[in-house]
Every structure is written in C-alpha cells, then in structure tokens.
Design an enzyme around this catalytic site. Structure first.
Site, PDB file in Angstrom:
ATOM      1  N   GLU A 162     -15.555 -56.901  50.600  1.00  0.00           N
ATOM      2  CA  GLU A 162     -14.542 -55.974  50.116  1.00  0.00           C
ATOM      3  C   GLU A 162     -15.268 -55.009  49.186  1.00  0.00           C
ATOM      4  O   GLU A 162     -16.020 -55.448  48.310  1.00  0.00           O
ATOM      5  CB  GLU A 162     -13.444 -56.715  49.326  1.00  0.00           C
ATOM      6  CG  GLU A 162     -12.364 -55.733  48.871  1.00  0.00           C
ATOM      7  CD  GLU A 162     -11.317 -56.361  47.945  1.00  0.00           C
ATOM      8  OE1 GLU A 162     -11.550 -57.461  47.434  1.00  0.00           O
ATOM      9  OE2 GLU A 162     -10.270 -55.703  47.742  1.00  0.00           O
ATOM     10  N   ARG A 181     -20.675 -71.602  48.948  1.00  0.00           N
ATOM     11  CA  ARG A 181     -21.220 -70.406  48.323  1.00  0.00           C
ATOM     12  C   ARG A 181     -22.394 -70.779  47.439  1.00  0.00           C
ATOM     13  O   ARG A 181     -22.578 -71.931  47.067  1.00  0.00           O
ATOM     14  CB  ARG A 181     -20.144 -69.691  47.529  1.00  0.00           C
ATOM     15  CG  ARG A 181     -19.591 -70.499  46.365  1.00  0.00           C
ATOM     16  CD  ARG A 181     -18.339 -69.845  45.774  1.00  0.00           C
ATOM     17  NE  ARG A 181     -18.505 -68.420  45.585  1.00  0.00           N
ATOM     18  CZ  ARG A 181     -17.521 -67.537  45.717  1.00  0.00           C
ATOM     19  NH1 ARG A 181     -16.306 -67.936  46.030  1.00  0.00           N
ATOM     20  NH2 ARG A 181     -17.729 -66.253  45.527  1.00  0.00           N
ATOM     21  N   LYS A 227     -17.603 -61.809  40.994  1.00  0.00           N
ATOM     22  CA  LYS A 227     -17.539 -60.367  40.809  1.00  0.00           C
ATOM     23  C   LYS A 227     -16.826 -60.026  39.514  1.00  0.00           C
ATOM     24  O   LYS A 227     -17.167 -59.068  38.833  1.00  0.00           O
ATOM     25  CB  LYS A 227     -16.780 -59.731  41.978  1.00  0.00           C
ATOM     26  CG  LYS A 227     -17.653 -59.405  43.172  1.00  0.00           C
ATOM     27  CD  LYS A 227     -16.848 -58.583  44.165  1.00  0.00           C
ATOM     28  CE  LYS A 227     -17.496 -58.610  45.530  1.00  0.00           C
ATOM     29  NZ  LYS A 227     -16.630 -58.006  46.558  1.00  0.00           N
TER      30      LYS A 227
END
Length: 559
Positions: free
Chosen positions: A40, A269, A279
């Site tokens: 994104e 992850r 983020k």
RNA sequence: AGGGCUGUAGCCAAGCGGUAAGGCAUCUGGUUUUGAUCCAGUGUACCGCAGGUUCGAAUCCUGCCAGCCCUGCCA
C-alpha cells in the site's frame, strides 16, 4: 527428494511455499507461477518488505514465472504518490523487475463494482445503514455470536438501487456500507458480514474524483489477484483468518470459481532485533524528528540502508539466509551484518582513512612525500593497485598508539616498539608530545627504509600493523558511525518505544582520507582497512562525508 | 469447550515413519603487511510436555502447556 535443504528448481533453500508450488506444478494446477508484491503506498519500504519482495520476485524468477508490482491503493485517505515513486525506486534498486506494466488495484475499480453488483444479485451482499458503533455491537465478540443487521434482508432490487446511489454520492460518508452476507455467528470475525465498500469523498492519486466509494482490502485483494492471474498470493501471518474471506469471495464470483484461481499462503513477517518494523512506528520516528528522515542510515528502510551502504546483493542474501516459515521469530542483527560483510569483503576496494587523527613524525625521513603502490584488494590482484603516499608527517588513529603497551597482546604502536605501517614501512616509537590537557599531540618515530614490501632483513618479527594517511596529501573528511537505533532487543514491546532510543546511535568523527578517494561516488562501498566498510553519503553533495555501513568483524576487543 | 496458527541447539531454519542438513553466533587451531578475510576443527538439540500406535516416531494418534493473531466503514 530434497537434497541438503536445497530446492530442486534452483540452488536455493527450500521452504514450505516452494513445496506447495512444486506440488501445484506437478499436479498441473497451474502452468506457470505468478506472484505479486502488493504494497500500500502509505509509507516507505523497509527490510521486512525486502523479505517479501525477495520471496515474491525471487520465487517467480526461479520458476520462470512472473511477479507483478501492484499498489494496493484502496484507501486514498492514507496514500500518496510520494510513496508510489519511492516504492518503485526501491524495488528496482533491489534488483527486481516487475512483469509488464505496474498494476494498481485502482485499475480494477470498474470491475470491482461489477463484482459487487454480482454478489448483490446473488443475494450475497447488501447495503447496511448501521453506523460504525452499531455495527460493532451487532458483530458480537470473540466468544459471543453477532446478530443480523436489520438491513440484511433488503431485496436484491432495492440493494441494487441503494448501491447505485452509494456510487453516485447520494449518501454521506459513514451513512452506509456494502456488506457481504455470510454468517454473523462465524468463529472467524472477518466472516461476520464484512464490509466490502465504504463511502469516502476522497481524491484518489490514480482515479482522481471518479469514485466516492472505495472497496475494502478483503474484497479488492483477492479479486485483484484473480484478475491478474496470480497463482500464489503470499502474505504475512496476520491474514490467516482473512483467507476464509479471500476464498469466499472468489468462490462466489462466476469469473473466478475455478480450480486455477489464486490461493493465499501466509508466512511470518520479519522481526529484527534492536529496531522497529511497523510503518506506524517508522512514521512516528520521522514525524517526531528522532531521525533525519525515511532515509536516515539508522532506519531499517530500504532507502536508509542504501544510504548506509548496504548493497542490493547483501539484502537479497540476507533474505535467503533467514528463510521463510510460519514461526514468529526475532532475527539477530548479526545475520544482516554477516550478509553485508560477505558481499562487501568481496567487492569493496580497500583504502585507508584515519577517523580520530594524531600526528606522527618520522624523524629520519627527509624530503618530499613519496608515492607508493598499494593493492586495491589484497585477495584480488585483478582489481589493480592504487597510489598512496608516505612522508615525514603522517596521521594515525589515536587508538593505535599507547605510550606504554597496556598488555603483551597489544599489537599497535608504543614507545620503543616496532609496528608495520600498512602498505609501507616498519616504524618504531621514539617519543611523544602532549598538550596542556595531557592529550597526545604528536608521536615521533623512526622508520626502517628497507622494509617496504618486505620484512626486516635481520629477521626481526613485527606483528602489529596499523593504518595511516600521509599528512600533506590527506583530505579532511567526516565519518558517521552508526549503532543500533534502540537499546532493547524488541522496542515494539515497550509502552513507549521512543523512550528506548539509543542516544549514541550516531557518532561523528573528523579525520582524513587518502587523496585517491576525493572523487568517490555516493554509495560506492570501500573498506577502510581495520575500520570497516564505508560509503560516501548520498545526501552530502561535494562534502567528504562517509557513512560506516558496518565495522569489520571484531574478535578481540571484547576479550 | 470462541476461532486461526506456531513450538527442532543462543538466533534463524531443513526434515514429513528408518534413527537430527545448513547459516548466523560461540569456542579452538593454522595462514596473514587489515587483531579482517581465508582454511580446518568445535555442539549430549530429552526435536514444547505427557501418553499411545509401530520392529522403528521430530515425523502418525490423543491429551496438555506456551506464544502469536482475530471483535477498523485500515491493510
């Protein structure tokens, strides 16, 4: 079967995803592997994304398949072109090329709308006027089933009309949403009639003002995958529950309810010690001016690591070393550091730089400085030689001199002790001068003129080697040394992660480089012998500023 | 009795019924004009725990324990 943990297709470590692909290919479920990397555009890419990029692009390449770069741009409120540009740039820099054109989920907004309509027509979606709070109440809890929305049984015709009105901007933001009609009692919370579309009067960086309704991730992602012909949709563990919705959507759409439709697989992850990967937290570090920006060399961002001197090859190698699995894990920094050192050791030209200089005078040397030739890489003669200088006045590092050797293991310069000047002569410490504060200002030495390129003729053994720069030709330079950004292994676990920032994560030194380095290019790696790997800072223009990527492996200082 | 996952050496991670790969880290030697590199060597891993099936189990079954994720009109 598998030979020594290596995959059949390529000389690469096996992982559970490759096993699935091997199986799918063997059963001819798919003809070709097609993956995608779907960021994104709401922030900069970091080393965790690099893991995913290497997985997606790397796996596709190994199987002669394709990998798309797709911007998952379904929430214009948070997204920006600045990020799409940086992401493209970072992916390319890492050494990967996407198949065909760049993709955007927003490319498919018309199709999404049609698919949503199809679900409505099948009685599988409805427009719901519960507000956010009511919607939460109706959803139930982890242990209690939810209850049906009062709008759940609206007729197909009316839902069609309502959805058209949503698209036409006849409802306010938050007034209504389109929901899938699934099961309000499901143990998967994401299956309790999830939202498919919401109203947002936002300008979109790709579609402008064409739309005022935007699809949710769970509706857009699976359909985007299907539209693009993705075979293996790889994502992280937190989407495991969402897989049920992923499958539900595709199975209820005529275009996609086929055996070769995409399937989602989840891997864990990346977590790296002493840094943060979310983020949100990275954004916060930037916004609170705790770092210089997204590309601060202490940041785990691709742009930060690039500026720090990490190479694409080293990051790819790191991704390979850590592997792919479904275990929640925390990777040690040493793995990353070993990966860069291995790459840089092979490719970095050697040079000498003095980071914390003290003057050294060769008392028995007279005349102008002399040029000497030194190998650019001691283990790789093909890299050639470089010119360095030797003369009466030199700089050496403060840490390489001690008036009295502190112990028998001390292999540096001391008074009445001999040491090799790297690439030059053997010298002997004679006397030393101090300033008023007791700091060494100058060390006086004598040199043995018959020791360049050879050991002393009389068989004296000189063990120590220190580096230097000839003073009259030396070029002043700034060195930036970096340490871990946080003082604890897992800062994300802290109540306030900003409280555990390492105040000594940056230290700046003023010293000297070899004259041959003045025209060094930004990001070009050098090994400053005995000091570490450095590269010219890519944000400092003409100034001689060098970032330390990583120090040399140090097996003695802790003893 | 919510559900979904995961537990193999300090850290990653192969293995998928036949008796525990590899990498990082550690330690020990050797080479070396970088205390780097390189080379050689170095690990009782009760394979989360407890039962069971089997000639044989990290691998199959049962129970338990621990950790992570899920109640955005975020992704």
């Amino acid at each position: 079967m598998s030979n020594n943990g290596k995959s059949e297709a390529v000389d690469r470590p096996v992982n559970f995803i490759r096993n699935i692909i091997d199986e799918d290919l063997a059963q001819q479920k798919h003809k070709q592997v097609h993956t995608r990397f779907p960021p994104e555009p709401n922030g900069y890419l970091h080393i965790g994304h690099a893991k995913s990029i290497c997985l997606n692009f790397g796996t596709a390449a190994d199987y002669n398949g394709k990998c798309n770069l797709r911007f998952d741009d379904t929430n214009p409120a948070k997204e920006d072109m600045e990020y799409v540009d940086s992401i493209k740039n970072d992916v390319n820099w890492l050494g990967f090329q996407w198949a065909d054109e760049i993709c955007y989920s927003s490319n498919y907004f018309d199709q999404f709308y049609a698919y949503a309509t199809e679900l409505i027509e099948k009685g599988l979606a409805y427009v719901c006027f519960l507000n956010a709070e009511e919607s939460r109440e109706y959803r139930g809890s982890l242990k209690e089933p939810g209850k049906d929305s009062p709008y759940r049984d609206t007729s197909v015709e009316e839902n069609l009309a309502l959805f058209t009105k949503m698209k036409n901007g006849e409802f306010k933001e938050g007034e209504c949403v389109l929901r899938a009609k699934i099961d309000m009692a499901s143990s998967f919370m994401c299956m309790r009639d999830p939202t498919l579309y919401r109203v947002r009067f936002e300008h979109h960086h790709q579609t402008g003002d064409k739309w005022c309704i935007y699809p949710m991730y769970d509706f857009a992602h699976c359909t985007s995958d299907a539209i693009e012909g993705i075979t293996h949709s790889l994502c992280t563990l937190e989407f495991q529950d969402n897989r049920r919705l992923y499958d539900w959507v595709l199975e209820h759409l005529n275009d996609f309810n086929k055996p070769d439709r995409p399937h989602q697989y989840e891997f864990s992850r990346l977590n790296l010690e002493y840094t943060v990967m979310s983020k949100r937290k990275l954004h916060q570090l930037v916004d609170d001016n705790l770092v210089e920006g997204w590309n601060d060399p202490r940041m785990p961002t691709i742009s930060g690591m690039r500026r720090r001197g990490y190479t694409p090859a080293s990051i790819r190698d790191f991704a390979e070393r850590i592997g792919i699995s479904k275990v929640d894990s925390m990777t040690e920094m040493t793995v990353l550091e070993a990966a860069v050192r291995d790459d840089l050791n092979k490719v970095a030209p050697r040079s000498m730089a003095v980071l914390d200089p003290i003057k050294l005078v060769i008392e028995n040397y007279e005349g102008e400085p002399q040029a000497l030739m030194a190998p650019i890489h001691p283990q790789n003669e093909e890299m050639g030689k470089r010119e360095i200088f030797f003369g009466k006045e030199l700089y050496i590092d403060r840490a390489d001199f001690s008036e009295v050797a502190p112990n028998r293991k001390f292999m540096r310069l001391a008074l009445d002790k001999e040491v090799r000047l790297r690439n030059a002569y053997v010298i002997k410490g004679e006397r030393v001068e101090y300033d008023a504060d007791g700091n060494v200002t100058t060390v006086y030495c004598t040199y043995d003129p018959d020791t360049h390129g050879k050991n002393p003729a009389d068989g004296r053994k000189v063990k120590g080697v220190i580096h230097f720069v000839e003073a009259s030709k030396a070029v002043p330079a700034e060195f930036r040394l970096y340490d871990r950004l946080f003082t604890v292994e897992n800062p994300a676990k802290e109540d306030n992660f900003e409280a555990v920032i390492n105040s000594e994560s940056l230290s700046v030194k003023q010293g000297y480089i070899e004259p041959g380095l003045v025209d060094s290019k930004p990001e070009q790696a050098y090994q400053f012998e005995r000091e570490g790997y450095f590269c010219r800072d890519n944000q400092s223009g003409e100034q001689q500023v060098y970032n330390r990527t990583v120090a040399l492996r140090d097996t003695w200082s802790k003893k």
